[in-house]
Design an enzyme around this catalytic site. Structure first.
Site, mmCIF file in Angstrom:
data_model
loop_
_atom_site.group_PDB
_atom_site.id
_atom_site.type_symbol
_atom_site.label_atom_id
_atom_site.label_comp_id
_atom_site.label_asym_id
_atom_site.label_seq_id
_atom_site.Cartn_x
_atom_site.Cartn_y
_atom_site.Cartn_z
ATOM 1 N N TRP A 11 40.302 1.522 33.475
ATOM 2 C CA TRP A 11 40.302 1.947 34.876
ATOM 3 C C TRP A 11 40.948 0.919 35.807
ATOM 4 O O TRP A 11 41.158 1.204 36.983
ATOM 5 C CB TRP A 11 38.870 2.252 35.333
ATOM 6 C CG TRP A 11 38.346 3.575 34.825
ATOM 7 C CD1 TRP A 11 38.934 4.386 33.879
ATOM 8 C CD2 TRP A 11 37.150 4.245 35.226
ATOM 9 N NE1 TRP A 11 38.173 5.515 33.683
ATOM 10 C CE2 TRP A 11 37.062 5.456 34.501
ATOM 11 C CE3 TRP A 11 36.130 3.945 36.127
ATOM 12 C CZ2 TRP A 11 36.004 6.363 34.650
ATOM 13 C CZ3 TRP A 11 35.073 4.845 36.281
ATOM 14 C CH2 TRP A 11 35.014 6.042 35.553
ATOM 15 N N GLU A 164 51.262 -2.464 24.088
ATOM 16 C CA GLU A 164 51.592 -1.873 25.382
ATOM 17 C C GLU A 164 52.891 -2.482 25.911
ATOM 18 O O GLU A 164 52.877 -3.569 26.509
ATOM 19 C CB GLU A 164 50.482 -2.159 26.395
ATOM 20 C CG GLU A 164 49.148 -1.573 26.010
ATOM 21 C CD GLU A 164 48.275 -1.341 27.234
ATOM 22 O OE1 GLU A 164 47.872 -0.197 27.433
ATOM 23 O OE2 GLU A 164 48.030 -2.281 27.989
ATOM 24 N N SER A 209 51.718 4.738 29.728
ATOM 25 C CA SER A 209 52.083 6.099 30.152
ATOM 26 C C SER A 209 51.667 7.185 29.154
ATOM 27 O O SER A 209 52.380 8.171 28.981
ATOM 28 C CB SER A 209 53.584 6.189 30.464
ATOM 29 O OG SER A 209 53.913 5.355 31.568
ATOM 30 N N GLY A 230 45.713 4.099 30.966
ATOM 31 C CA GLY A 230 45.422 3.626 32.315
ATOM 32 C C GLY A 230 45.252 4.789 33.273
ATOM 33 O O GLY A 230 44.189 5.408 33.372
ATOM 34 N N GLY A 231 46.334 5.135 33.986
ATOM 35 C CA GLY A 231 46.276 6.134 35.054
ATOM 36 C C GLY A 231 45.602 7.437 34.649
ATOM 37 O O GLY A 231 44.778 7.982 35.404
HETATM 38 P P1 PGA Z 1 49.110 3.513 32.020
HETATM 39 O O1 PGA Z 1 48.420 2.079 31.748
HETATM 40 O O2 PGA Z 1 48.480 4.492 31.069
HETATM 41 O O3 PGA Z 1 48.777 3.804 33.478
HETATM 42 O O4 PGA Z 1 50.565 3.355 31.789
HETATM 43 C C1 PGA Z 1 48.127 1.668 30.451
HETATM 44 C C2 PGA Z 1 47.485 0.311 30.475
HETATM 45 O O5 PGA Z 1 47.893 -0.555 31.251
HETATM 46 O O6 PGA Z 1 46.551 0.051 29.687
#
Ligand code: PGA
Length: 252
Positions: A11, A164, A209, A230-231
């Site tokens: 988050w 990542e 992403s 993340g998002g």
């Molecule tokens: P994202 O972030 O899914 O928003 O690209 C991934 C993360 O930083 O763990």
């Protein structure tokens, strides 16, 4: 790989008490999808309440300090995360490496502190766009693993690695299937060289992403044992769509 796919929501610096309803909904949704292991890393301010709000999913921190306690204003130790109800912590996220100038040695010390406090560890690695364009992605990530993998007793059993690529985080861009496959293969080989045969069992997540639309493709790649999201982890709806994609692959 025998272990369940592991879908983890990061988050970041998002979430107040109002977000606990999302955590509850994620927990209820995960209960309907038992073939997937689900966890979230809310901000530290919400750890304790999240622990009380959920029954099934794992809960983790996003970072920890390498020391147990002391004069480190604003920092949080692994023991404090554990005390607040965490099962694991993320370490070495690129936002920490970049915005807080964390080195591989710092990340290793944090990972070892987390293990010492009884937490599992999700260790993040990944190259920048410039490093990839220069053809150095695998050597950069290999170097990060050599420098930041924990070496305390039993470390390998409580370790998850998250690949990542920095340029894929929050950008909507993802590497090609071939590039993810090549990197995860290289990470697997590096983990075996660091830990011996036990390195073959470490789960390697892909992050950057990940969305419902690309999750099936990414999670089908060999040596991709789950996703760090993340998002798309901020609402139960978008996160559970990814968990659902992982579950559907298990059913096939
Ligand atoms: P994202 O972030 O899914 O928003 O690209 C991934 C993360 O930083 O763990």
């Amino acid at each position: 790989m025998a272990s369940l796919p592991y879908i983890v929501g990061n988050w970041k610096m998002n979430g107040t008490r109002a977000s606990l309803s999302e955590a509850r909904a994620i927990d209820r949704g995960a209960a309907r999808l038992p073939k997937v292991q689900v966890a979230i890393a809310p901000p530290a301010t919400l750890l304790h309440r999240t622990r009380e709000a959920v029954e099934l999913i794992g809960i983790g921190g996003q970072d920890c300090h390498a020391k147990d306690s002391g004069a480190f204003t604003g920092d949080i130790s692994a023991a404090m995360l554990k005390d607040a109800g965490a099962d694991f912590t993320i370490v070495g996220h690129s936002e920490r490496r970049t915005l807080h100038a964390e080195t591989d040695a710092d990340v290793r010390a944090k990972a070892e502190a987390a293990l010492g406090a009884g937490l599992a560890v999700i260790l993040c690695v990944g190259e920048t766009e410039g490093e990839r364009d220069a053809g150095n992605a695998e050597s950069v990530v290999g170097g990060q693993l050599e420098g930041s993998c924990p070496h305390s007793d039993g470390a390998v059993d409580k370790l998850t690695v998250a690949y990542e690529p920095v340029w894929a985080i929050g950008t909507g861009r993802v590497p090609s299937v071939d590039d993810v496959a090549a990197m995860h293969k290289a990470i697997r080989a590096k983990l075996v060289s660091i830990y011996g045969e036990a390195g073959a069992g470490v789960r390697i997540l892909y992050g950057g992403s990940v969305k419902a639309e690309n999750a099936s493709e990414l999670l089908s790649i060999r040596d991709v044992g789950g996703a760090l999201v993340g998002g798309a982890s901020l609402t139960a709806e978008s996160f559970l769509a990814i968990v659902g994609a992982a579950a559907a692959l298990e059913d096939n």
